[in-house]
Design a protein around this motif. Structure first.
Motif, PDB file in Angstrom:
ATOM      1  N   LEU A 102       0.796  -1.226   0.000  1.00  0.00           N
ATOM      2  CA  LEU A 102       0.000   0.000   0.000  1.00  0.00           C
ATOM      3  C   LEU A 102       0.826   1.273   0.000  1.00  0.00           C
ATOM      4  O   LEU A 102       0.373   2.315  -0.465  1.00  0.00           O
ATOM      5  CB  LEU A 102      -0.954   0.003   1.190  1.00  0.00           C
ATOM      6  N   ASN A 103       2.030   1.218   0.544  1.00  0.00           N
ATOM      7  CA  ASN A 103       2.898   2.388   0.488  1.00  0.00           C
ATOM      8  C   ASN A 103       3.589   2.461  -0.866  1.00  0.00           C
ATOM      9  O   ASN A 103       3.381   1.616  -1.738  1.00  0.00           O
ATOM     10  CB  ASN A 103       3.932   2.334   1.620  1.00  0.00           C
ATOM     11  N   LYS A 278      -2.865   7.344   4.020  1.00  0.00           N
ATOM     12  CA  LYS A 278      -3.038   5.975   3.539  1.00  0.00           C
ATOM     13  C   LYS A 278      -4.328   5.344   4.049  1.00  0.00           C
ATOM     14  O   LYS A 278      -4.709   4.258   3.606  1.00  0.00           O
ATOM     15  CB  LYS A 278      -1.847   5.113   3.961  1.00  0.00           C
ATOM     16  N   LEU A 387       3.230  -0.606   7.686  1.00  0.00           N
ATOM     17  CA  LEU A 387       2.805   0.612   7.005  1.00  0.00           C
ATOM     18  C   LEU A 387       3.666   1.821   7.342  1.00  0.00           C
ATOM     19  O   LEU A 387       3.420   2.914   6.827  1.00  0.00           O
ATOM     20  CB  LEU A 387       1.346   0.923   7.348  1.00  0.00           C
TER      21      LEU A 387
END
Length: 406
Positions: A102-103, A278, A387
């Motif tokens: 996701l990053n 995010k 994350l």
């Protein structure tokens, strides 16, 4: 007031060798699926290929019939094919493989490993969106949800490791976060033949003992037997609908005095390094469902302080399943001393509490010299390990150095 997006965030961050003919029997029909170029609703298409990486979609069928989705990143962003061993990444509870992606590519472990020459394999636990298939059951069937993390140890992890080992012809490194560490530790403690397929294992926010957990929300839910109540009412998939769950969570928040409008710190600890932007991206992919029975099993660990198989609640029921009145224990002291282990944990983590991790480390005190490596960050909480925008420097680079040694 506890709003729906807060609850979603709560669940996202709750925990965060055979020959070819034999393998074909274990993995029926496991041909590589095309990279699904025309299907945007895949992890490969939506999260990997959009960043310029090659990606393969695989399916693995477990011995008890669950069809697991697995993504492979076989090359780095440069297009150079992996020249290092395979690494299997196993996520925690209420999330799926997206959590590793996701990053940005420079911050996400899945991409960082690929760019460092590793053959990256991303697991998705049974019940999650892309692993919702079964050879005979539907997620609408209550029988589909009759499992806890015992089955993730016995079936999911076993099938995934054997599949990657067979496809690559190599032993593999393993990375687990939260629940992904528990299933690995439990497997290692049994010293089954699977152990010979691992090069090493990296355990982020290792979960073995849970009785010193600092999250009051989680402790109260366990003490109230919330999951058992839902199961007895027929809710075998977790989480159930908001109409069922909302009042329960309101009660827990009121009893603990927690500010449930800011649920993340109350549940996971104050994550230092998660980019707030995010959150919206995260909620496109999570939360993912799990079995209510799985939640019950984890709550049993919180209440008892033991690491044992699922307790069916009576001596007679346990005898039916195990032949003994008490569930068999997973003994962490049985983990092979020569297995290289990397443990990453944080001082602010309210789920993988430092004292619980220290109890695990005490069980591992006789590990072979040089085969047990620790990274401790005083400022890190639970979600920072997957994350955190600086996790590459704090955790991933030391981990890669560890892998390179093995």
């Amino acid at each position: 007031m506890l709003n729906f997006s807060s609850v979603l965030t709560l669940f996202v961050l709750f925990f965060v060798s055979a020959n070819a003919s034999a393998i074909d029997k274990v993995f029926p029909g496991n041909a590589i699926i095309n990279s699904s170029i025309n299907d945007v609703d895949t992890i490969c298409k939506s999260l990997v290929q959009t960043q310029g990486y090659a990606c393969e979609e695989h399916k693995v069928t477990t011995e008890d019939g669950y069809i697991l989705s697995v993504q492979r990143i076989p090359a780095g962003r440069s297009g150079k094919t992996a020249n290092k061993p395979p690494v299997l990444l196993q996520h925690g509870i209420f999330v799926d493989a997206a959590t590793w992606l996701l990053n940005s590519p420079d911050e996400s472990l899945g991409f960082i490993l690929a760019d460092n020459g590793f053959d990256v394999w991303l697991a998705n636990t049974r019940g999650t969106k892309y692993s919702s298939g079964h050879t005979s059951l539907s997620p609408n069937d209550s029988a589909y949800w009759e499992w806890s993390w015992d089955e993730l140890v016995q079936y999911d992890l076993s099938a995934l490791v054997q599949y990657v080992h067979y496809k690559t012809g190599q032993k593999l490194h393993y990375v687990g976060h939260s629940l992904g560490t528990l299933i690995a530790l439990a497997s290692f403690s049994k010293q089954e033949k699977l152990i010979n397929m691992f090069r090493s294992a990296a355990l982020l926010c290792p979960i073995a003992y849970l009785n010193q957990i600092q999250s009051q929300l989680t402790k109260v839910a366990a003490q109230l037997h919330m999951a058992e109540g839902l199961y007895n009412l027929g809710y075998h998939e977790f989480p159930p609908g908001w109409d069922v769950l909302g009042p329960i969570l309101e009660k827990i928040c009121n009893e603990t005095g927690c500010n449930c409008s800011d649920i993340m710190p109350a549940l996971t600890g104050p994550n230092c390094c998660v980019n707030a932007s995010k959150a919206s991206v995260l909620l496109k992919h999570e939360p993912q469902p799990t079995a209510t029975k799985n939640i019950i099993h984890l709550c049993q660990m919180i209440r008892t302080g033991t690491i044992a198989m699922y307790d069916y609640g009576s001596e007679d029921e346990n005898k039916k399943h195990y032949g003994n009145p008490n569930p068999p224990a997973y003994d962490m002291r049985n983990i092979p001393r020569e297995l290289p282990l990397f443990l990453g944990y944080g001082g602010q983590d309210m789920l993988a509490d430092v004292d619980d991790v220290e109890a695990l480390l005490n069980d591992l005190k006789d590990h072979d010299k040089g085969e047990l490596f620790q990274v401790y960050s005083e400022e890190y909480a639970h979600a920072d390990f997957v994350l955190g925008v600086n996790a590459s420097q704090v955790v991933y680079h030391p981990m890669i150095s560890f892998f390179n040694l093995h």
